[in-house]
Motif scaffolding. Structure first.
Motif, PDB file in Angstrom:
ATOM      1  N   THR A  14       8.868  -1.234  12.750  1.00 17.84           N
ATOM      2  CA  THR A  14       8.235  -1.071  11.443  1.00 17.84           C
ATOM      3  C   THR A  14       6.909  -0.319  11.582  1.00 17.84           C
ATOM      4  N   GLU A  15       6.434   0.185  10.450  1.00 13.11           N
ATOM      5  CA  GLU A  15       5.143   0.877  10.449  1.00 13.11           C
ATOM      6  C   GLU A  15       4.034  -0.056  10.908  1.00 13.11           C
ATOM      7  N   TYR A  16       4.101  -1.314  10.513  1.00 19.59           N
ATOM      8  CA  TYR A  16       3.078  -2.288  10.920  1.00 19.59           C
ATOM      9  C   TYR A  16       3.071  -2.456  12.438  1.00 19.59           C
ATOM     10  N   GLU A  17       4.244  -2.593  13.039  1.00 20.74           N
ATOM     11  CA  GLU A  17       4.324  -2.742  14.497  1.00 20.74           C
ATOM     12  C   GLU A  17       3.778  -1.507  15.203  1.00 20.74           C
ATOM     13  N   GLU A  18       4.077  -0.333  14.676  1.00 22.98           N
ATOM     14  CA  GLU A  18       3.566   0.897  15.281  1.00 22.98           C
ATOM     15  C   GLU A  18       2.045   0.968  15.177  1.00 22.98           C
ATOM     16  N   LEU A  19       1.497   0.538  14.033  1.00 23.31           N
ATOM     17  CA  LEU A  19       0.052   0.566  13.852  1.00 23.31           C
ATOM     18  C   LEU A  19      -0.657  -0.392  14.810  1.00 23.31           C
ATOM     19  N   VAL A  20      -0.128  -1.598  14.941  1.00 20.20           N
ATOM     20  CA  VAL A  20      -0.754  -2.574  15.841  1.00 20.20           C
ATOM     21  C   VAL A  20      -0.635  -2.126  17.293  1.00 20.20           C
ATOM     22  N   ALA A  21       0.495  -1.537  17.646  1.00 21.88           N
ATOM     23  CA  ALA A  21       0.663  -1.032  19.010  1.00 21.88           C
ATOM     24  C   ALA A  21      -0.325   0.099  19.302  1.00 21.88           C
ATOM     25  N   ARG A  22      -0.600   0.928  18.297  1.00 15.04           N
ATOM     26  CA  ARG A  22      -1.500   2.064  18.503  1.00 15.04           C
ATOM     27  C   ARG A  22      -2.968   1.643  18.534  1.00 15.04           C
ATOM     28  N   HIS A  23      -3.323   0.670  17.676  1.00 15.65           N
ATOM     29  CA  HIS A  23      -4.740   0.316  17.532  1.00 15.65           C
ATOM     30  C   HIS A  23      -5.116  -0.991  18.228  1.00 15.65           C
ATOM     31  N   ALA A  30      -6.077  -2.617  10.346  1.00 15.55           N
ATOM     32  CA  ALA A  30      -6.545  -2.752   8.965  1.00 15.55           C
ATOM     33  C   ALA A  30      -7.741  -1.843   8.706  1.00 15.55           C
ATOM     34  N   PHE A  31      -8.663  -1.771   9.676  1.00 20.13           N
ATOM     35  CA  PHE A  31      -9.836  -0.896   9.535  1.00 20.13           C
ATOM     36  C   PHE A  31      -9.407   0.570   9.446  1.00 20.13           C
ATOM     37  N   PHE A  32      -8.467   0.956  10.296  1.00 19.73           N
ATOM     38  CA  PHE A  32      -7.978   2.337  10.288  1.00 19.73           C
ATOM     39  C   PHE A  32      -7.377   2.701   8.934  1.00 19.73           C
ATOM     40  N   LEU A  33      -6.527   1.817   8.403  1.00 19.57           N
ATOM     41  CA  LEU A  33      -5.903   2.104   7.107  1.00 19.57           C
ATOM     42  C   LEU A  33      -6.934   2.119   5.976  1.00 19.57           C
ATOM     43  N   ALA A  34      -7.881   1.187   6.023  1.00 17.42           N
ATOM     44  CA  ALA A  34      -8.905   1.118   4.976  1.00 17.42           C
ATOM     45  C   ALA A  34      -9.732   2.391   4.941  1.00 17.42           C
ATOM     46  N   SER A  35      -9.970   3.000   6.120  1.00 15.45           N
ATOM     47  CA  SER A  35     -10.751   4.240   6.164  1.00 15.45           C
ATOM     48  C   SER A  35     -10.008   5.392   5.520  1.00 15.45           C
ATOM     49  N   ARG A  36      -8.716   5.189   5.276  1.00 15.22           N
ATOM     50  CA  ARG A  36      -7.885   6.213   4.634  1.00 15.22           C
ATOM     51  C   ARG A  36      -7.368   5.769   3.271  1.00 15.22           C
ATOM     52  N   GLY A  37      -8.019   4.756   2.733  1.00 19.96           N
ATOM     53  CA  GLY A  37      -7.712   4.331   1.377  1.00 19.96           C
ATOM     54  C   GLY A  37      -6.444   3.517   1.231  1.00 19.96           C
ATOM     55  N   ARG A  38      -5.999   2.884   2.333  1.00 24.00           N
ATOM     56  CA  ARG A  38      -4.784   2.068   2.259  1.00 24.00           C
ATOM     57  C   ARG A  38      -5.096   0.624   2.619  1.00 24.00           C
ATOM     58  N   ASP A  39      -4.244  -0.278   2.119  1.00 27.29           N
ATOM     59  CA  ASP A  39      -4.388  -1.709   2.376  1.00 27.29           C
ATOM     60  C   ASP A  39      -3.302  -2.142   3.348  1.00 27.29           C
ATOM     61  N   VAL A  43       1.578  -2.829   3.991  1.00 26.39           N
ATOM     62  CA  VAL A  43       2.358  -2.484   5.179  1.00 26.39           C
ATOM     63  C   VAL A  43       2.896  -3.752   5.843  1.00 26.39           C
ATOM     64  N   ALA A  44       2.059  -4.779   5.938  1.00 30.13           N
ATOM     65  CA  ALA A  44       2.477  -6.035   6.551  1.00 30.13           C
ATOM     66  C   ALA A  44       3.567  -6.727   5.737  1.00 30.13           C
ATOM     67  N   ALA A  45       3.490  -6.612   4.420  1.00 35.07           N
ATOM     68  CA  ALA A  45       4.505  -7.241   3.570  1.00 35.07           C
ATOM     69  C   ALA A  45       5.859  -6.589   3.793  1.00 35.07           C
ATOM     70  N   ARG A  46       5.883  -5.255   3.926  1.00 33.93           N
ATOM     71  CA  ARG A  46       7.150  -4.576   4.210  1.00 33.93           C
ATOM     72  C   ARG A  46       7.671  -4.963   5.588  1.00 33.93           C
ATOM     73  N   HIS A  47       6.775  -5.148   6.539  1.00 30.18           N
ATOM     74  CA  HIS A  47       7.184  -5.611   7.869  1.00 30.18           C
ATOM     75  C   HIS A  47       7.830  -6.990   7.789  1.00 30.18           C
ATOM     76  N   ARG A  48       7.229  -7.897   7.031  1.00 33.30           N
ATOM     77  CA  ARG A  48       7.787  -9.248   6.914  1.00 33.30           C
ATOM     78  C   ARG A  48       9.151  -9.217   6.240  1.00 33.30           C
ATOM     79  N   ARG A  49       9.316  -8.372   5.223  1.00 32.22           N
ATOM     80  CA  ARG A  49      10.626  -8.272   4.570  1.00 32.22           C
ATOM     81  C   ARG A  49      11.679  -7.731   5.531  1.00 32.22           C
ATOM     82  N   ALA A  50      11.318  -6.755   6.329  1.00 30.03           N
ATOM     83  CA  ALA A  50      12.271  -6.184   7.286  1.00 30.03           C
ATOM     84  C   ALA A  50      12.678  -7.211   8.330  1.00 30.03           C
ATOM     85  N   ARG A  51      11.711  -7.958   8.842  1.00 30.56           N
ATOM     86  CA  ARG A  51      12.029  -8.952   9.869  1.00 30.56           C
ATOM     87  C   ARG A  51      12.798 -10.136   9.275  1.00 30.56           C
TER      88      ARG A  51
END
Length: 297
Positions: A14-23, A30-39, A43-51
């Protein structure tokens, strides 16, 4: 005694897993996404639905069946067996990613994010799995047309949506384009590449080219034994032409591309990492594939 069916569950990181692996941590992501205007919560909610969807499908596999899981990045190394029932859990594109590695096994598409995905290939919900799995091998299935490219050195590539032939950087490709069913017409071309697709692909990249060009060619249906092709941005010059830029291919027809660049590639369904490598003078033939994707309706 025949083997019990094996449920092969295909999913992707998932996108969430990729983000945590990268950062490194949830907070840093969360800080990285917030700096780009995203919450990050979206992303985490979509990860939970996928899992949760994956867990629900796992629990629905009959107790007498075997199980295996494969992540999208490992598809090219996974050995599918004839008795497998393939369950793709994710987006429509994940079905296309898996299709090229199958040989007639039934496929069930499970949509993990209804409303966000078109649901063209992932037609079912996780709670449909208990009903669909036990009868998958006997259920009615749509036989979706696929496209194949075969090079003169026996390299072969299959795709459910489309095959692109050109340079890896989408720069100018030089080649000779031929139509086997049109009196052997051949034209030297310089273009951004050639796109050959199916009725399933007519909902994506192929359709965008068709629509932008205002083409009068009728797009095929997903089960129709017909392909359409487009040359992208053909360049007219004293040495290259633009008379062959679009057309159709029936079940017995083929498009041939003879390479006149140092290197071209052919890849399917957007996966550039799994491509045919073509060098000067090689010819690749593109047409309807005898193999079909059996998608449980």
């Amino acid at each position: 005694m025949s083997l019990a069916p094996r449920a092969v569950l295909v999913h992707r990181t998932t996108e969430y897993e990729e983000l945590v692996a990268r950062h490194g941590t949830h907070g840093q992501a969360a800080f990285f996404l917030a700096s780009r205007g995203r919450d990050i919560e979206e992303v985490a909610a979509r990860h939970r639905r996928a899992r949760a969807a994956l867990a629900e499908v796992i629990s629905a596999v009959p107790l007498t069946w075997r199980q295996a899981q494969v992540e999208r990045g490992d598809l090219d190394r996974f050995l599918f067996a004839p008795e497998d029932v393939v369950v793709v859990i994710g987006q429509d594109g994940l079905v296309a990613n898996a299709a090229k590695y199958l040989t007639g096994q039934p496929v069930i598409g499970i949509d993990t994010d209804p409303g966000r995905n078109p649901g063209v290939l992932v037609r079912h919900r996780p709670d449909d799995a208990p009903r669909l799995l036990p009868s998958a091998t006997d259920s009615a299935a749509d036989e979706l047309t696929m496209v194949e490219a075969v090079a003169d050195d026996t390299q072969r590539l299959l795709a459910l949506n489309e095959i692109y032939l050109g340079t890896s950087g989408h720069q100018t490709a030089r080649y000779r384009l031929g139509l086997e069913d049109d009196g052997g017409v051949v034209e030297a071309q310089a273009s951004s590449g050639v796109l050959v697709g199916t009725g399933t692909g007519a909902t994506g990249w192929l359709r965008s080219v068709w629509q932008e060009r205002g083409s009068r060619i009728a797009l095929p249906s997903p089960t129709e034994d017909r392909l359409v092709w487009f040359v992208r941005e053909a360049w007219p010059s004293p040495a290259t032409g633009t008379s062959l830029v679009a057309g159709e291919l029936g079940s017995s027809a083929a498009l041939t591309v003879t390479v006149e660049s140092d290197r071209l590639i052919a890849f399917g369904d957007g996966i550039e990492t799994d491509a045919l490598q073509l060098t000067w003078g090689q010819t690749v033939r593109v047409g309807v594939c005898e193999q079909r994707l059996r998608l449980v309706g």
